[in-house]
Scaffold this active site. Structure first.
Site, PDB file in Angstrom:
ATOM      1  N   CYS A  70      -2.652   3.213  -0.245  1.00  0.00           N
ATOM      2  CA  CYS A  70      -2.462   2.825  -1.646  1.00  0.00           C
ATOM      3  C   CYS A  70      -2.178   4.020  -2.547  1.00  0.00           C
ATOM      4  O   CYS A  70      -1.372   3.941  -3.473  1.00  0.00           O
ATOM      5  CB  CYS A  70      -3.684   2.063  -2.148  1.00  0.00           C
ATOM      6  SG  CYS A  70      -5.236   2.987  -2.022  1.00  0.00           S
ATOM      7  N   HIS A 364      -9.489   2.436  -4.212  1.00  0.00           N
ATOM      8  CA  HIS A 364      -8.121   1.925  -4.289  1.00  0.00           C
ATOM      9  C   HIS A 364      -7.388   2.560  -5.461  1.00  0.00           C
ATOM     10  O   HIS A 364      -7.979   2.779  -6.528  1.00  0.00           O
ATOM     11  CB  HIS A 364      -8.149   0.407  -4.448  1.00  0.00           C
ATOM     12  CG  HIS A 364      -6.803  -0.252  -4.335  1.00  0.00           C
ATOM     13  ND1 HIS A 364      -5.985  -0.073  -3.251  1.00  0.00           N
ATOM     14  CD2 HIS A 364      -6.130  -1.084  -5.182  1.00  0.00           C
ATOM     15  CE1 HIS A 364      -4.873  -0.790  -3.413  1.00  0.00           C
ATOM     16  NE2 HIS A 364      -4.939  -1.395  -4.583  1.00  0.00           N
ATOM     17  N   ASN A 385       0.184  -3.353  -8.438  1.00  0.00           N
ATOM     18  CA  ASN A 385      -0.511  -3.107  -7.175  1.00  0.00           C
ATOM     19  C   ASN A 385       0.511  -2.802  -6.082  1.00  0.00           C
ATOM     20  O   ASN A 385       1.726  -2.819  -6.331  1.00  0.00           O
ATOM     21  CB  ASN A 385      -1.370  -4.318  -6.808  1.00  0.00           C
ATOM     22  CG  ASN A 385      -2.586  -3.937  -5.975  1.00  0.00           C
ATOM     23  OD1 ASN A 385      -2.622  -2.896  -5.331  1.00  0.00           O
ATOM     24  ND2 ASN A 385      -3.597  -4.786  -5.971  1.00  0.00           N
TER      25      ASN A 385
END
Length: 448
Positions: A70, A364, A385
């Site tokens: 991520c 994250h 995201n």
């Protein structure tokens, strides 16, 4: 003196259940639907409508799939957005696999060097055990990505695409970590046997050759030169021949990575505000960029992020995405679940207590692309995201301001938005940052 749980105590606990109003309804709901669904607050869906007063159009979200990259995806997203706009290439992506290859290669060398440095300590030493627990993994932080790009550059995804081992990294991680632990033990033996530094480094180089082979077979050999060909959104053809990855970054991305500062919000007693921190053993490129964090109050962090958004620049940030969130709905809100009402128990903790106890830490990284201001105060934030377009609002999430307060820990700010006092604090503190222990929560890697 220890005390066991007695039958009388259990009888008292059982009798206490009847004192809590609605306990039977709560029991039926939780047992039938699970804790989170039984306690879900429908008002969150209303409060977090995806409408924002300030919003940057960034196109289609990328998809990291079954990998923990991520931090790479989010960082490269902040770099591709201006490129998409300037060169008119909709949904263009930079190669996440290129940085992935060099990250794993550099992390292997980072591990070997730290193993050599601690070889005289027993395996049971906490720092040595920390190193061997996870020699390398997918996760990382902003400064680590910068270190890779400064050394190796970057390429388009079309030039170095994803592979099965990039999108689902568990087998590659397991294979690499097995080899690194085996080789790490051998390096310790060489040091403790009194072998020369030259002999140790020669053997380490042979070990790195094996690592490179595993990565090359699993991910492909990264290009050193390539032809950049594309058609823009107007249908015009472009070709830039025999360009290197570093030349590509300088020409097409052009971001001055030294101007981007990692700020954190860590309201714990051991971390004064406006001080710069680093974390022992946190990094990937030996001799490369050091991880540095400027600790800010949460209001200061928000103010800087809003400044950056108003100027048309998105913001990379790190948070604890697993807390008070619904992945499918794409909602991040401290009120999304009412577990306190379901169980009639107070679960509240301060942000400092959550960090100190291990209840929460960054796991994250995503990108802030918008904010909704009401009377100049943020109420919710738009989040890009890297989980594809299915979750949330076509891949975008909505974060409440209260969730920001509780679970956002890191944000990367362009230096030009820092006031002089914070700019000076970062520059001065970076000369000799306060070293945190390897397991400090501010050393947590974004990996989800």
């Amino acid at each position: 003196m220890t005390k066991e749980i007695t039958n009388d105590a259990i009888n008292n606990y059982t009798q206490d259940l009847a004192k809590h109003a609605g306990i039977n309804i709560a029991s039926h709901a939780a047992q039938e639907n699970g804790i989170f669904k039984a306690s879900q607050n429908t008002q969150t869906k209303i409060d977090l409508d995806p409408t924002f007063s300030i919003e940057i159009d960034t196109g289609k979200p990328a998809d990291q799939k079954q990998s923990g990259r991520c931090w790479m995806f989010s960082a490269l997203n902040t770099m591709r957005h201006p490129l998409q706009k300037e060169y008119k290439v909709k949904d263009f992506e930079l190669s996440q696999n290129f940085t992935n290859f060099w990250d794993k290669f550099e992390k292997s060398n980072w591990f070997f060097e730290n193993v050599i440095a601690t070889a005289e300590q027993p395996l049971g030493d906490r720092k040595v055990a920390f190193l061997f627990a996870t020699p390398q993994q997918d996760g990382g932080q902003w400064d680590m990505l910068c270190g890779l790009i400064q050394k190796y550059g970057i390429v388009p995804k079309t030039v170095y695409p994803e592979t099965a081992n990039a999108t689902n990294s568990s087998a590659l991680n397991d294979t690499l970590n097995t080899l690194l632990r085996k080789d790490g033990l051998e390096l310790r033996d060489l040091v403790n046997a009194g072998k020369s530094e030259e002999a140790i480094q020669t053997r380490k180089n042979e070990m790195l050759n094996d690592v490179f082979r595993i990565l090359a077979v699993s991910l492909g050999v990264p290009p050193t030169k390539f032809d950049f060909e594309y058609k823009d959104d107007d249908g015009n053809y472009h070709r830039d021949a025999a360009i290197t990855p570093k030349e590509f970054f300088d020409k097409y991305v052009g971001m001055n990575l030294e101007d981007h500062v990692s700020t954190i919000n860590a309201p714990t007693s051991d971390k004064p505000y406006h001080k710069v921190f680093s974390v022992e053993y946190l990094g990937n490129v030996v001799g490369g960029r050091q991880v540095r964090h400027l600790n800010l109050k949460i209001a200061e962090m928000k103010e800087l992020i809003i400044k950056q958004l108003k100027a048309g620049e998105v913001v990379w940030f790190g948070s604890n995405v697993g807390k008070d969130s619904d992945r499918q709905l794409g909602l991040l809100d401290t009120n999304i679940y009412k577990r306190d009402e379901l169980f009639d128990i107070d679960f509240s903790m301060s942000k400092a207590d959550m960090l100190d106890s291990g209840e929460s830490m960054m796991d994250h990284a995503m990108v802030i692309t918008g904010v909704d201001l009401v009377n100049d105060k943020p109420t919710k934030w738009k989040i890009e995201n890297s989980w594809g377009v299915k979750p949330g609002f076509k891949g975008y999430f909505v974060m409440s301001d209260s969730w920001f307060d509780s679970f956002v820990y890191q944000a990367v700010i362009n230096k030009k938005f820092l006031p002089d006092d914070l700019k000076n604090a970062f520059d001065e503190g970076s000369k000799d940052p306060i070293q945190l222990l390897p397991w400090d929560p501010m050393g947590a890697l974004a990996f989800k």
